[in-house]
Design an enzyme around this catalytic site. Structure first.
Site, short mmCIF file in Angstrom:
data_model
loop_
_atom_site.label_atom_id
_atom_site.label_comp_id
_atom_site.label_asym_id
_atom_site.label_seq_id
_atom_site.Cartn_x
_atom_site.Cartn_y
_atom_site.Cartn_z
N SER A 1 36.31 49.35 40.75
CA SER A 1 35.05 48.60 40.82
C SER A 1 33.99 49.55 41.34
O SER A 1 34.30 50.58 41.96
CB SER A 1 35.20 47.42 41.78
N TYR B 1 38.03 43.39 49.65
CA TYR B 1 37.87 43.86 48.28
C TYR B 1 37.37 45.31 48.25
O TYR B 1 37.91 46.15 47.52
CB TYR B 1 36.88 42.95 47.55
#
Length: 274
Positions: free
Chosen positions: A156, A169
């Site tokens: 990401s 995350y």
């Protein structure tokens, strides 16, 4: 056109013919888009993820019909190492090899760091990071045997930069980038590459639902949510598409990317150029 030219044309059209790819978290969204792209490039595909069994069967049958490749499915839970081991073993037994591993499975939870639920932290690390460790360590022997392997980790933009309220995350995706580099270094002389793709926001049904929810919550238009909230950090002000990520994955899995390893490739519209 001579026989050699025809063969070269066929390889260019389907650069992954004869290969076998496993994509975790591929029953919807980004993972499914990547699985379709790999199948279109000629690879047999193993799908993995949760969902309604009958609907997953329809997806599997459609990919087989559209691209003429073998497609199988594993319901293995990516938070359980023993289930991951069963999935890798079943892939090698069922398909005879494993050439391309795409670690895409992931979950998210948003909360301030001092209020972040411990069980959510543990679950995010198990699925977003530890699962990639387990799939990679178990896939490497088969790849080494064939002297070919492509490990592609879907990280990401948050594997490169941070945002508030996403402690688990961000930490897990930074971990994926580090794991990618280690795997690349350990396999550099073995015909195996390992790279990470770092998307910004990608337009999927999950993101579409977020747009509608934020528009209602803040009393603003969907367009304002997209431009001023979700894509505030993306200079190009557009979502990446699953097709774009699929095309990049196919390239990284192909012979053309044999010298690309250990890198984290942003697909973020300029987000991490700030």
């Amino acid at each position: 056109m001579n026989i050699q030219a025809k063969a070269q044309g066929a390889k260019a059209a389907r650069p992954l013919a004869g290969k076998v790819a496993l994509v975790t978290g591929s029953t919807s969204g980004i993972g499914l888009g990547i699985a379709r792209a790999l199948a279109e490039a000629g690879s047999a595909v193993v799908l993995n993820g949760f969902g309604v069994v009958s609907e997953i069967a329809k997806v599997r049958d459609r990919i087989e019909a559209d691209y003429g490749v073998k497609v199988s499915y594993s319901s293995s839970d990516m938070s359980r190492p023993e289930a991951i081991a069963e999935m890798i073993a079943a892939t090698i037994v069922g398909h005879g090899r494993l050439d391309v591993l795409v670690n895409n499975a992931g979950i998210q939870h948003v909360a301030p760091l001092d209020q972040f639920p411990v069980e959510k932290w543990d679950a995010i690390f198990a699925i977003n990071l530890s699962s990639a460790f387990h799939t990679t360590r178990l896939a490497l022997p088969a790849m080494r045997q064939n002297k070919f392997g492509r490990i592609i980790n879907i990280a990401s933009a948050h594997g490169l930069v941070a945002s508030p309220f996403k402690a688990a995350y961000v930490a897990a995706k930074h971990g994926i980038v580090g794991l990618t580099k280690v795997a690349a270094l350990e396999t550099a002389e073995e015909g195996i590459t390992c790279n990470a793709i770092c998307p910004g926001y990608v337009y999927t049904p999950l993101v579409e639902a977020q747009i509608d929810g934020q528009a209602k919550a803040h009393g603003i238009s969907s367009e304002a949510v997209i431009h001023d909230v979700l894509l505030a950090q993306q200079p190009n002000k557009r979502f990446a598409t699953v097709e774009e990520l699929g095309a990049l994955t196919v390239f990284l899995a192909s012979d053309a990317a044999a010298s690309i390893t250990g890198v984290a490739l942003p697909v973020d519209g300029g987000w991490t150029a700030h």
